[in-house]
Design a protein around this motif. Sequence first.
Motif, short mmCIF file in Angstrom:
data_model
loop_
_atom_site.label_atom_id
_atom_site.label_comp_id
_atom_site.label_asym_id
_atom_site.label_seq_id
_atom_site.Cartn_x
_atom_site.Cartn_y
_atom_site.Cartn_z
N PRO A 11 0.90 -1.29 0.12
CA PRO A 11 0.03 0.06 0.00
C PRO A 11 0.87 1.23 0.01
CG PRO A 11 0.07 -0.87 2.30
CD PRO A 11 0.52 -2.11 1.41
N PRO A 12 0.45 2.33 -0.58
CA PRO A 12 1.28 3.64 -0.57
C PRO A 12 1.34 3.96 0.80
CG PRO A 12 -0.57 3.39 -2.25
CD PRO A 12 -0.93 2.25 -1.46
N LEU A 13 2.22 5.09 0.77
CA LEU A 13 2.43 5.73 2.13
C LEU A 13 1.25 6.75 2.35
CD1 LEU A 13 6.30 6.60 1.79
CD2 LEU A 13 5.13 4.51 2.91
N THR A 14 1.06 7.12 3.58
CA THR A 14 0.40 8.35 3.84
C THR A 14 1.17 9.60 4.10
OG1 THR A 14 0.76 7.89 6.16
CG2 THR A 14 -0.94 6.73 5.11
N ALA A 15 0.31 10.88 4.16
CA ALA A 15 1.00 12.05 4.08
C ALA A 15 2.08 12.05 5.44
CB ALA A 15 0.18 13.03 4.11
N GLU A 16 1.62 11.50 6.44
CA GLU A 16 2.59 11.57 7.58
C GLU A 16 3.83 10.92 7.25
OE1 GLU A 16 -0.69 10.48 7.52
OE2 GLU A 16 -1.42 12.34 8.63
N ASP A 17 4.16 10.05 6.36
CA ASP A 17 5.08 9.29 6.27
C ASP A 17 6.21 10.06 5.38
OD1 ASP A 17 4.40 6.82 7.25
OD2 ASP A 17 3.22 6.47 5.49
N TYR A 18 5.88 11.30 4.58
CA TYR A 18 6.71 12.05 3.75
C TYR A 18 7.17 13.19 4.87
CZ TYR A 18 4.99 9.53 -0.11
OH TYR A 18 4.55 8.39 -0.74
N LEU A 32 9.80 18.40 1.61
CA LEU A 32 8.74 18.46 0.88
C LEU A 32 7.63 19.44 1.35
CD1 LEU A 32 8.14 14.74 0.20
CD2 LEU A 32 9.07 16.29 -1.58
N SER A 33 6.95 20.20 0.62
CA SER A 33 5.97 21.14 0.68
C SER A 33 4.77 20.41 1.13
CB SER A 33 5.87 22.35 -0.13
OG SER A 33 5.33 21.64 -1.17
N ASP A 34 3.78 21.19 1.72
CA ASP A 34 2.70 20.60 1.97
C ASP A 34 1.84 19.90 0.39
OD1 ASP A 34 2.84 20.34 4.74
OD2 ASP A 34 1.46 22.08 4.85
N ASP A 35 2.05 20.80 -0.45
CA ASP A 35 1.34 20.77 -1.74
C ASP A 35 2.21 19.65 -2.59
OD1 ASP A 35 -0.46 22.85 -1.50
OD2 ASP A 35 0.62 24.35 -2.64
N GLN A 36 3.46 19.39 -2.24
CA GLN A 36 4.19 18.26 -3.12
C GLN A 36 3.82 16.94 -2.21
OE1 GLN A 36 7.94 19.94 -2.05
NE2 GLN A 36 8.11 20.90 -4.17
N ILE A 37 3.51 17.03 -0.95
CA ILE A 37 3.07 15.76 -0.46
C ILE A 37 1.78 15.41 -0.85
CG2 ILE A 37 2.46 14.82 1.91
CD1 ILE A 37 4.70 16.25 3.18
N THR A 38 0.90 16.28 -0.85
CA THR A 38 -0.45 16.06 -1.66
C THR A 38 -0.49 15.24 -3.07
OG1 THR A 38 -1.48 17.97 -0.03
CG2 THR A 38 -2.81 17.02 -1.83
N ARG A 39 0.42 16.06 -3.74
CA ARG A 39 0.69 15.89 -5.06
C ARG A 39 1.15 14.11 -5.04
NH1 ARG A 39 5.30 18.20 -9.08
NH2 ARG A 39 4.73 16.91 -11.01
N ILE A 40 1.99 13.82 -4.40
CA ILE A 40 2.60 12.50 -4.32
C ILE A 40 1.52 11.48 -3.83
CG2 ILE A 40 4.18 11.00 -3.27
CD1 ILE A 40 6.02 13.30 -3.02
N VAL A 41 0.81 11.97 -2.56
CA VAL A 41 -0.20 10.89 -1.96
C VAL A 41 -1.37 10.63 -3.23
CG1 VAL A 41 -1.92 10.60 -0.01
CG2 VAL A 41 0.52 11.70 0.14
N ASP A 42 -1.85 11.78 -3.59
CA ASP A 42 -2.88 11.57 -4.51
C ASP A 42 -2.63 10.85 -5.75
OD1 ASP A 42 -4.25 13.23 -2.73
OD2 ASP A 42 -4.46 14.82 -3.86
N GLY A 43 -1.34 11.06 -6.29
CA GLY A 43 -1.01 10.31 -7.59
C GLY A 43 -0.55 8.97 -7.44
N SER A 44 -0.45 8.31 -6.00
CA SER A 44 0.26 6.91 -5.93
C SER A 44 -0.85 5.83 -6.14
CB SER A 44 0.87 7.11 -4.34
OG SER A 44 1.74 7.65 -4.21
N THR A 45 -0.51 4.61 -6.35
CA THR A 45 -1.02 3.64 -6.48
C THR A 45 -0.57 2.46 -6.00
OG1 THR A 45 -0.20 3.17 -8.69
CG2 THR A 45 -2.25 4.19 -8.73
N PRO A 46 -1.21 1.37 -5.53
CA PRO A 46 -0.68 0.32 -4.92
C PRO A 46 0.41 -0.46 -5.51
CG PRO A 46 -2.99 0.38 -4.36
CD PRO A 46 -2.60 1.60 -5.34
N HIS A 47 1.52 -0.59 -4.98
CA HIS A 47 2.66 -1.43 -5.69
C HIS A 47 2.54 -2.87 -5.79
CE1 HIS A 47 6.71 -0.90 -7.41
NE2 HIS A 47 6.82 -2.10 -7.07
N PRO A 48 2.71 -3.50 -7.00
CA PRO A 48 2.34 -4.86 -7.21
C PRO A 48 3.54 -5.70 -6.44
CG PRO A 48 3.41 -3.90 -9.21
CD PRO A 48 2.77 -2.86 -8.41
N ALA A 49 3.05 -6.82 -5.41
CA ALA A 49 3.67 -7.40 -4.62
C ALA A 49 4.87 -8.17 -5.31
CB ALA A 49 2.98 -8.36 -3.72
#
Length: 226
Positions: free
Chosen positions: A127-134, A139-156
């Motif tokens: 599962p992707p990281l949460t905002a707190e993990d960054y 990173l700025s708050d906007d950059q963290i939001t951009r990463i979190v919103d764009g992330s998808t689960p990573h194939p095992a």
Amino acid sequence: MAEFVLVAGAWLGSWAWDDVVPALRKAGHGAHAVTLSGLAERHEVPAGQQIHVQDIVDVVERGDLRDVVVVGHSYSGIPAGQAAERIGDRLKRAVFVDSNVPADGEAFATYWSTERVTALKDSGFWPPLTAEDYAGQGLSDDQITRIVDGSTPHPAASLTEPAVLSRPLGELPATYIKCLLDGETPSPDVLELLAGERWELVEMNTGHWPMFSQPEELARILVAAG
């Protein structure tokens, strides 16, 4: 002119390089950002580590690219390092951005606990990281939001399949970029590679995701390395 093939780490797609690609092209180079199978807009495509290696090789071969600089960030250092070996004389240099590096017969999750690997396999995804993990990564708050919103689960499967190398990784011409907010020194396996004649170390005073926190500086370093 170099042809940069850019591969972001876990949970991310080609979009992660959107702030780096223009600077590379402005400097006169080719820039080809890769979305690996199973991620981002390709999240429904079956994926494993060797498929990820082939994803990178395919970009090089389809474009008939020469003087290739393969750039792997975080997890993607593992498939990028294997792809760099497989493209043969098309390779100009490999660049590892605060990344893992492949070791023949070992997987990304080789040193995880049995319980953690079992949970990974049972779910099928990391599962992707949460905002707190960054936090603390430059990173700025906007950059963290951009990463979190764009992330998808990573194939095992990409994390549990072993790497395949036909020769020592230290034989490749390579640059390792260490992001100091994520730890002051590279891991022991990377330090061993850096002790060889063909690897060099560059440090960045930022966190683990420099394509977001310092994209222009990262592009400058890539151009200098290539």
